[in-house]
Design an enzyme around this catalytic site. Structure first.
Site, PDB file in Angstrom:
ATOM      1  N   CYS A   2       0.860  -1.188   0.000  1.00  0.00           N
ATOM      2  CA  CYS A   2       0.000   0.000   0.000  1.00  0.00           C
ATOM      3  C   CYS A   2       0.887   1.226   0.000  1.00  0.00           C
ATOM      4  O   CYS A   2       2.089   1.149   0.183  1.00  0.00           O
ATOM      5  CB  CYS A   2      -0.863   0.002   1.251  1.00  0.00           C
ATOM      6  SG  CYS A   2      -1.819  -1.489   1.468  1.00  0.00           S
ATOM      7  N   ARG A  23       1.478   1.628  -5.869  1.00  0.00           N
ATOM      8  CA  ARG A  23       1.644   0.680  -4.761  1.00  0.00           C
ATOM      9  C   ARG A  23       0.305   0.082  -4.344  1.00  0.00           C
ATOM     10  O   ARG A  23       0.240  -0.819  -3.522  1.00  0.00           O
ATOM     11  CB  ARG A  23       2.286   1.369  -3.546  1.00  0.00           C
ATOM     12  CG  ARG A  23       3.681   1.898  -3.765  1.00  0.00           C
ATOM     13  CD  ARG A  23       4.224   2.537  -2.498  1.00  0.00           C
ATOM     14  NE  ARG A  23       4.253   1.574  -1.406  1.00  0.00           N
ATOM     15  CZ  ARG A  23       5.264   0.723  -1.197  1.00  0.00           C
ATOM     16  NH1 ARG A  23       6.296   0.725  -2.014  1.00  0.00           N
ATOM     17  NH2 ARG A  23       5.239  -0.135  -0.203  1.00  0.00           N
ATOM     18  N   ASN A  81       0.824  -0.520   6.129  1.00  0.00           N
ATOM     19  CA  ASN A  81       1.182  -1.327   4.964  1.00  0.00           C
ATOM     20  C   ASN A  81       1.840  -2.575   5.519  1.00  0.00           C
ATOM     21  O   ASN A  81       2.750  -2.494   6.333  1.00  0.00           O
ATOM     22  CB  ASN A  81       2.148  -0.547   4.060  1.00  0.00           C
ATOM     23  CG  ASN A  81       2.631  -1.409   2.887  1.00  0.00           C
ATOM     24  OD1 ASN A  81       1.952  -2.360   2.497  1.00  0.00           O
ATOM     25  ND2 ASN A  81       3.800  -1.092   2.362  1.00  0.00           N
ATOM     26  N   GLU A 117       7.358 -20.669 -19.796  1.00  0.00           N
ATOM     27  CA  GLU A 117       7.318 -19.310 -19.234  1.00  0.00           C
ATOM     28  C   GLU A 117       8.490 -18.490 -19.732  1.00  0.00           C
ATOM     29  O   GLU A 117       8.336 -17.326 -20.098  1.00  0.00           O
ATOM     30  CB  GLU A 117       7.296 -19.377 -17.712  1.00  0.00           C
ATOM     31  CG  GLU A 117       7.334 -18.040 -16.999  1.00  0.00           C
ATOM     32  CD  GLU A 117       6.224 -17.079 -17.423  1.00  0.00           C
ATOM     33  OE1 GLU A 117       5.266 -17.508 -18.092  1.00  0.00           O
ATOM     34  OE2 GLU A 117       6.339 -15.883 -17.103  1.00  0.00           O
ATOM     35  N   LYS A 175       8.160 -14.892 -21.813  1.00  0.00           N
ATOM     36  CA  LYS A 175       8.828 -13.670 -21.338  1.00  0.00           C
ATOM     37  C   LYS A 175       9.648 -13.036 -22.446  1.00  0.00           C
ATOM     38  O   LYS A 175       9.572 -11.849 -22.715  1.00  0.00           O
ATOM     39  CB  LYS A 175       9.730 -13.994 -20.136  1.00  0.00           C
ATOM     40  CG  LYS A 175       8.996 -14.229 -18.847  1.00  0.00           C
ATOM     41  CD  LYS A 175       8.529 -12.975 -18.180  1.00  0.00           C
ATOM     42  CE  LYS A 175       7.074 -12.643 -18.218  1.00  0.00           C
ATOM     43  NZ  LYS A 175       5.997 -13.526 -18.250  1.00  0.00           N
TER      44      LYS A 175
HETATM   45  C1  AGP Z   1       2.321 -12.575 -18.890  1.00  0.00           C
HETATM   46  O1  AGP Z   1       3.577 -11.953 -18.779  1.00  0.00           O
HETATM   47  C2  AGP Z   1       1.323 -11.716 -19.621  1.00  0.00           C
HETATM   48  N1  AGP Z   1       1.202 -10.448 -19.042  1.00  0.00           N
HETATM   49  C3  AGP Z   1      -0.002 -12.432 -19.839  1.00  0.00           C
HETATM   50  O2  AGP Z   1       0.258 -13.669 -20.444  1.00  0.00           O
HETATM   51  C4  AGP Z   1      -0.819 -12.723 -18.550  1.00  0.00           C
HETATM   52  O3  AGP Z   1      -0.166 -13.694 -17.770  1.00  0.00           O
HETATM   53  C5  AGP Z   1      -2.195 -13.254 -18.968  1.00  0.00           C
HETATM   54  O4  AGP Z   1      -2.856 -12.256 -19.702  1.00  0.00           O
HETATM   55  C6  AGP Z   1      -3.061 -13.659 -17.765  1.00  0.00           C
HETATM   56  O5  AGP Z   1      -3.309 -12.542 -16.965  1.00  0.00           O
HETATM   57  P1  AGP Z   1      -3.935 -12.763 -15.492  1.00  0.00           P
HETATM   58  O6  AGP Z   1      -2.931 -13.577 -14.724  1.00  0.00           O
HETATM   59  O7  AGP Z   1      -4.145 -11.406 -14.941  1.00  0.00           O
HETATM   60  O8  AGP Z   1      -5.219 -13.539 -15.677  1.00  0.00           O
END
Ligand code: AGP
Length: 611
Positions: free
Chosen positions: A2, A27, A100, A484, A488
Site C-alpha cells: 500500500c 503501490r 502497509n 514461461e 517472457k
Molecule cells: C504474462 O507476462 C502476460 N502479461 C499475460 O500472459 C498474462 O499472464 C495473462 O494475460 C493472464 O493474466 P492474469 O494472470 O491477470 O489472468
C-alpha cells in the site's frame, strides 16, 4: 503493498496528502483515505476506488489542519470497500492508523479485543492496531510509549503511521519489513512509503530500518530503536529524478518486480506455514479430508503466464496429492465440452482476477456443478468474487505487463495447495511435509542470492539479444518453466522464441536447430537428467549454441553446453522457482538490448478484459 503519506508542518496537510498519494498509486489503488487534525479533532475521509473518488468526495470541503496521514490501499485482508479503507480508528476515534503490511496474529488479538468490548467496523488486520492503542493507553501517556506497547503485541510485517488526539503535534511511525521514509523539511516534515511521494518537497530523508520508530514533529524528528533508545540517523540525499523514484530507483517496473520476488514470496507463504513447521495450513479453505475425498478430478484453467503456473501446479498436485489434474488454456477450455461435474474442482489462476477468458471459464464450470477455487493477486476482483474459495497471492501490485512476481507467487501458492491436499488425504506424510516446507522457506533467500549477480545473464542477453529465433527446451518441470521463459522473451523483446519438450524435438522441430541458434536447455530435474543431456547432445550435434540452466554442483553439464547458468540446489519440485529467474532476466536484458519498451510492450495490456 500500500501507499502511505504523512505531513506535519505549517501548511495545510490535505494538499500534500493527496499529491503524495497520487505518486504512490502504483503501490495500490483499490481505495484511499486521509485523516487530518484540525486542532481539536481528527477528521477521517476515505472511500473505495481510485484516489480521484476520494478527491471528489472532499471537493469543496477539504479537511482543515496541518497534521495528517493518508493511505492508498492494495487489499490483503478484507475486500476493497469504504469501511475496509484506511485510515482506521479505535472505538473513540482518537487513535488513527494507516498501515502497509500484514499483522499475522490479528485474529487472536481481534477476538481478545472484542471480548473486552471493542467494536470493529472493518474486516482488516490493521484496525486491530487502533483498538490495541485504545486498550493499552494510559491517561497522559506519550503516543510513542503507547505505540511501543502495541508493537510488542503484534506479529508480522508493518509500516505503521499513527496520530492521536491524546497527544497532538506529532506523528509516530514504526517500520518492520515494509518501507518508510521521513522527508526532512524546513519547519515541516513528511512521511511516505516511498520517495516519489516526497521528492517534490525535499530530497533530504531518513530511511527507517526494521525495528525503528520515529516521532515526527514539525521542527524535529527523533528515531528510536526497538528498545526505545534514540539513534542518530544519517541523512540520505535522494538524487533520483521523480520518474525513477516511482520505480524505486530501478529503470523499469519489470526489473523492480523481479527484485521484489523474495519479499513477495515471503509475504505469500508466511501466514500459511504451520506455526510448528509441520506443514501447510490454508485457513482460507478449512477443507476436511472428506471435502477432498469428494474431488475426483481437478481442472486448472488460466491464460498466459498464469497458465504456465498451472502447468507447474499440475505436476505438484499429481505428485503430492495424487489427484488427476488437467490444465487448460481458458479460451480453449470453454469450447471443448469438458467433462465437469460435482466431483470436479476447478482452479482458476489469474494475477489481475479480471481476465475475461478465465472469468468466463470459471462461470462455465460453476454452472456445470464444479467446486471452484481462485488463485489471484487482487482482493475483491471479479474472479475472486465469483469463485467458491480464494487463495490470494500477496505479491503487491504488478505494474509491468510482463508477469514475474505474480508467476513465482502463483507457483508458491500451487505448491502449498498441493502439500495441503497431500496432508489432508494422507499422501504426504508429516515428515515429508516438514521437509518440503523447510526447502520452501529457503526459496526467498536463494532468489535473493541469485539476484545479487546478474552480470553473466546480461552478457548472454547482449550477445544473443539480436537473434531472431531462440529455443527453450526441458523435460517435466523444466519444460513447464521453458514455456514461461519463452513467453517472457517473446512478449518484451519481440524475439521469436519457442518452448519445446526436449524429448519431442526429434519429432520435427529439430529440423529448425541449425548452427548458431541459441537454445536455452533447462536441466534441473534430476530424475530425468540423463535424458535431458541426451537431448542436449542432439542439439549440440547441429552446432546450436546451448545455454544450460542447471543446479549448483552439477559437474557434468559443462561438458555438453556452451555456457551454464547455475541455480541454487533445492528440492526438484521447487527448482522452477529458481530456474525461472535467469529466464526473466534474460528476457529483460534482451529487451533492453533491442531498445524495446519493457514495461509496456507493443500490442499487449496488463489485464486482458476482452475475449
Ligand atoms: C504474462 O507476462 C502476460 N502479461 C499475460 O500472459 C498474462 O499472464 C495473462 O494475460 C493472464 O493474466 P492474469 O494472470 O491477470 O489472468
Amino acid at each position: 503493498m500500500c501507499g502511505i503519506v504523512g505531513y506535519i508542518g505549517q501548511d495545510k496537510a490535505t494538499p500534500f496528502l493527496i499529491e503524495g498519494l497520487s505518486k504512490l498509486e502504483y503501490r495500490g489503488y483499490d481505495s484511499a483515505g486521509i485523516a487530518v487534525y484540525n486542532g481539536e479533532t481528527i477528521r477521517v475521509e476515505k472511500s473505495l476506488g481510485r484516489l480521484e473518488v476520494l478527491e471528489q468526495k472532499i471537493k469543496g470541503n477539504e479537511p482543515e489542519g496541518s497534521i495528517g496521514v493518508g493511505h492508498t490501499r492494495w487489499a490483503t485482508h478484507g475486500r476493497p470497500s469504504d469501511r475496509n479503507s484506511h485510515p482506521h480508528t479505535d472505538c473513540t476515534g482518537k487513535f488513527v492508523v494507516v498501515h502497509n503490511g500484514i499483522i499475522e496474529n490479528f485474529m487472536s488479538l481481534k477476538e481478545m479485543l472484542i471480548e473486552k468490548g471493542h467494536t470493529f467496523r472493518s474486516e482488516t488486520d490493521t484496525e486491530v492496531v487502533a483498538h490495541l492503542l485504545e486498550e493499552v493507553y494510559e491517561e497522559g501517556e506519550l503516543l510513542e510509549d503507547t505505540v511501543r506497547k502495541v508493537l510488542n503485541m503484534v506479529e508480522g510485517s508493518y509500516a505503521l503511521v499513527i496520530m492521536s488526539e491524546h497527544d497532538t503535534g506529532k506523528i509516530v511511525c514504526a517500520k518492520q519489513d515494509n518501507p518508510l521514509v521521513i522527508g526532512l523539511g524546513e519547519g515541516e516534515n513528511f512521511i511516505a512509503s516511498d520517495i516519489p511521494a516526497i521528492i517534490q518537497r525535499t530530497r533530504r530523508t531518513y530511511i527507517l530500518s526494521d525495528g525503528e520508530m520515529a516521532v515526527v514533529k514539525s521542527d524535529s524528528v527523533w528515531v528510536y530503536n526497538r528498545d526505545g533508545v534514540p539513534i542518530t540517523k544519517k541523512v540520505f540525499e535522494v538524487n533520483w529524478d521523480a520518474e525513477a523514484a516511482e520505480k524505486g530507483g530501478y529503470e523499469h517496473f519489470m526489473i523492480k518486480e523481479i527484485y521484489e520476488q523474495p519479499k513477495a514470496i515471503r509475504e505469500t507463504m508466511s501466514a500459511r506455514l504451520a506455526k510448528d513447521g509441520s506443514g501447510i495450513s490454508l485457513n482460507e479453505l478449512k477443507w476436511t479430508k472428506h471435502d477432498l475425498a469428494d474431488i475426483k478430478k481437478i481442472f486448472i484453467v488460466a491464460c498466459g503466464t498464469a497458465y504456465h503456473a498451472g502447468v507447474v501446479g499440475k505436476y505438484y498436485i499429481e505428485k503430492l496429492a495424487r489427484i488427476p489434474v488437467e490444465v487448460d488454456i481458458a479460451s480453449e477450455f470453454r469450447y471443448r465440452s469438458p467433462l465437469v461435474d460435482k466431483d470436479t474442482l476447478a482452479i482458476v489462476i489469474s494475477q489481475s482476477g479480471e481476465t475475461s477468458d478465465t472469468l468466463a471459464a470459471l462461470k462455465e464450470v460453476k454452472a456445470m456443478g464444479a467446486r471452484t477455487l481462485a488463485v489471484t493477486n487482487v482482493v475483491g476482483s471479479s474472479i475472486a468474487r465469483e469463485a467458491d474459495n480464494v487463495l490470494y497471492t500477496w505479491a503487491g501490485p504488478e505494474i509491468a505487463v510482463a508477469s514475474t512476481k505474480a508467476y513465482t507467487t502463483q507457483l508458491i501458492m500451487m505448491f502449498m495447495l498441493a502439500v495441503y491436499m497431500g496432508q489432508l488425504n494422507g499422501k504426504v506424510a508429516p515428515e515429508r511435509a516438514a521437509e518440503l516446507v523447510e526447502a520452501l522457506k529457503q526459496v526467498p533467500t536463494q532468489i535473493h542470492e541469485m539476484l545479487e549477480d546478474v552480470e553473466p545473464i546480461k552478457t548472454f542477453a547482449t550477445k544473443y539479444g539480436f537473434n531472431e529465433d531462440v529455443f527453450f527446451v526441458g523435460r517435466s518441470l523444466d519444460y513447464a518453466v521453458a514455456l514461461e521463459g519463452s513467453l517472457k522473451l517473446k512478449e518484451i523483446s519481440y524475439i521469436h522464441a519457442e518452448a519445446y519438450a526436449a524429448g519431442e524435438l526429434k519429432h520435427g522441430t529439430l529440423a529448425l536447430i541449425v548452427e548458431g541458434i541459441p537454445v536455452i536447455a533447462l536441466a534441473t530435474q534430476e530424475d530425468i537428467y540423463d535424458k535431458t543431456v541426451n537431448n542436449i547432445k542432439e542439439i549440440k550435434a547441429r552446432d546450436a549454441v546451448v545455454i544450460g540452466i542447471a543446479l549448483e554442483g552439477d559437474k557434468n553439464i559443462a561438458k555438453y553446453v556452451d555456457h551454464t547458468i547455475f541455480v541454487p540446489r533445492t528440492n526438484s519440485l521447487l527448482a522452477p522457482l529458481l530456474a525461472v529467474i535467469p529466464l526473466q532476466l534474460l528476457a529483460y536484458y534482451a529487451a533492453i538490448t533491442r531498445g524495446c519498451d519493457v514495461d509496456k510492450p507493443r500490442n499487449l495490456a496488463k489485464s486482458v478484459t476482452v475475449e
